[in-house]
Write an enzyme that holds these catalytic residues in place. Structure first.
Site, PDB file in Angstrom:
ATOM      1  N   GLU A   1       7.293   0.789   3.264  1.00  0.00           N
ATOM      2  CA  GLU A   1       6.484   2.537   3.165  1.00  0.00           C
ATOM      3  C   GLU A   1       7.234   3.062   1.529  1.00  0.00           C
ATOM      4  OE1 GLU A   1       4.006   2.829   4.719  1.00  0.00           O
ATOM      5  OE2 GLU A   1       4.281   1.682   6.752  1.00  0.00           O
TER       6      GLU A   1
ATOM      7  N   HIS B   1       5.541   1.227  -0.875  1.00  0.00           N
ATOM      8  CA  HIS B   1       4.186   2.156  -1.446  1.00  0.00           C
ATOM      9  C   HIS B   1       4.268   3.041  -1.914  1.00  0.00           C
ATOM     10  CE1 HIS B   1       1.001  -0.028   1.127  1.00  0.00           C
ATOM     11  NE2 HIS B   1       1.973  -0.664   2.393  1.00  0.00           N
TER      12      HIS B   1
HETATM   13 ZN    ZN Z   1       1.901  -1.497   4.192  1.00  0.00          ZN
END
Ligand code: ZN
Length: 504
Positions: free
Chosen positions: A269, A272
């Site tokens: 995450e 991202h």
């Molecule tokens: Zn992902």
């Protein structure tokens, strides 16, 4: 109005819509993290109001008029200019939004919320029959959507794939996935017969949650996620939500008896998040301030999770810290034993728990089934049989029930047909981009072993994040890496790691 005035007004329009959408994202984040259960109904009214406002703005005839005033003018004379990219992408979004009849949009939203409820029950009871009538409706609506949007080459799946991976076609994905599948099946077979098995039990010892939180937070910070402009919270289904400039929310979940889930989830995450934090804040709300595609977004998360986070060099730096953080679990464990355990390859039924090598076969199976469903070559009632057959061919295993088979993922219930391929495209993009980063930056593992991640992060900022949607995914990868996307870098990466670990 001059074309230039129209262009400025057009950007104003999409910026305001993006602001409205970001309000909805923040409410969504809150819903998954801190909202009390009693707030569900009120929240769904808030969300539905915002969704209606966003849809109305996105399909407003005003956007069409402004686009018409800009297109063909001097503003977009240079097709490679930022303005041309903005206009190209705003046109694409406007066309997609206006081609769908209101009745279809409302029906899809109604069916998807009921289908999700049916899917939860079906998965719990492992009873496909409960979900079948809803899957039939979802597929029918998606086929209708594909017709409304339109597609070339007689492949309706193209229209659905394009929503998540603009410009990508089914034929291109098949061309990429075919040789990947062949080589993966061979590699996984060789690993299975190698007779080597790392000791995975060391990852299921006692890992206190507070120590996991601190350790994950520190690692995310060190690879370059900025906590002055972001935070990390807990949720049942981890995600990253880029609310806007200066505000990016990561989530994870902890299991005190399992280390990898939360840690690699946090790195994923954070990958991202580093992308979202790297977007140009001045271009916020316009295509030039937005991520390219899901396949490129996923390449960033996978790169930090797997290419960096599961590398030997990364743990040369972090393992001594891990021993300090988790003395009970790791004092008697060698760095090599730990490295082998976090890289264990073993076929299993559940996609989200799969290792780096077998993961892609889970995706290829779904891609196959989705295409056939959308083409009308496979009836929804036959999905379990085809799923289990294909699974046996790929993994030499048969799912004992549909909860561990075709009912495991939420995607089909919310209408996310065409989404799955972006996960494997993400892995392929990650491999090819990481190879290019090593070419440009020299010995990255040596830097990782010293705890230096800044060079890679800045390279990604410059080559990918800052450029927004200037280029479509395939052009971007071609430009940054010097060749179009292939399966080779991913297979080289997997062989480079697993041939050594399993003595192949
Ligand atoms: Zn992902």
């Amino acid at each position: 109005m001059t074309p230039n005035d129209a262009y400025i007004k057009l950007l104003d329009e999409v910026r305001t819509t993006a602001l409205l959408e970001s309000c909805s994202s923040l409410l969504g984040w809150d819903e998954q993290t801190y909202m009390p259960a009693g707030g569900a109904e009120h929240r769904s009214r808030q969300q539905s109001l915002l969704a209606g406002m966003v849809h109305e703005r996105a399909t407003s005839p005003r956007i069409g008029e402004l686009l018409a005033a800009v297109e063909g003018s001097d503003v977009v004379a240079d097709p490679a200019s930022p303005a041309s990219a903005n206009v190209r992408e705003i046109r694409r979004d406007f066309d997609r939004a206006t081609k769908l009849p209101r009745r279809l949009v409302e029906e899809e939203s109604r069916v998807s919320s009921l289908a999700q409820q049916a899917w939860i029950e079906a998965r719990k009871k492992s009873d496909f029959v409960i979900f079948l009538p809803w899957l039939e409706q979802v597929v029918a609506l998606k086929r209708e959507e594909a017709q409304a949007i339109g597609y070339g080459n007689g492949v309706p799946y193209d229209a659905l794939l394009d929503q998540f991976e603009p410009g990508m076609t089914t034929a291109e994905v098949k061309r990429l996935f075919g040789p990947l599948q062949e080589e993966l099946v061979k590699l996984i077979g060789a690993i299975a017969t190698s007779g080597k098995r790392p000791d995975r039990t060391i990852l299921s010892r006692n890992y206190p949650v507070e120590a996991q939180r601190q350790f994950g937070l520190n690692a995310a910070k060190q690879i370059g996620f900025d906590f002055d402009s972001g935070r990390l919270d807990e949720t049942a289904h981890p995600f990253c939500s880029g609310i806007g400039p200066g505000d990016c929310r990561l989530t994870t979940r902890y299991n005190p008896q399992h280390f990898p889930g939360a840690f690699f989830g946090t790195l994923h995450e954070a990958g991202h998040g580093i992308y979202d934090q790297g977007l140009d804040p001045a271009a916020y709300g316009t295509p030039l301030g937005s991520a390219v595609s899901l396949g490129i977004h996923e390449s960033q998360s996978r790169m930090w999770e797997n290419f960096v986070g599961r590398s030997r060099a990364f743990w040369q730096h972090f393992f001594p810290k891990a021993r300090q953080a988790f003395p009970e679990a790791l004092t008697d464990v060698s760095p090599e034993t730990f490295y082998a355990a976090i890289n264990d390859v073993e076929p299993s039924f559940i996609r989200v728990e799969a290792d780096e090598a077998t993961y892609n076969l889970h995706i290829l199976l779904r891609f196959d089934i989705e295409q056939q469903l959308v083409a009308g070559d496979l009836a929804p009632r036959d999905v379990p049989a085809v799923w289990n057959d294909t699974f046996r061919r790929y993994f030499n295993l048969t799912p004992p029930n549909d909860s561990l088979g075709c009912l495991q993922d939420i995607h089909w219930s919310f209408g996310g047909i065409g989404y799955f391929p972006t996960y494997t495209l993400g892995n392929m993009n990650a491999a090819q981009l990481f190879t290019a980063a090593q070419r440009d930056l020299g010995d990255l593992p040596a830097a990782f072993a010293r705890g230096e991640f800044q060079p890679l992060k800045e390279w990604l900022n410059e080559k990918i994040h800052r450029r927004g949607k200037l280029l479509r995914a395939s052009r971007l990868v071609e430009e940054v890496t010097g060749s179009s996307l292939t399966h080779h870098p991913l297979m080289q990466h997997l062989h480079g790691k697993f041939d050594e670990l399993y003595g192949l």
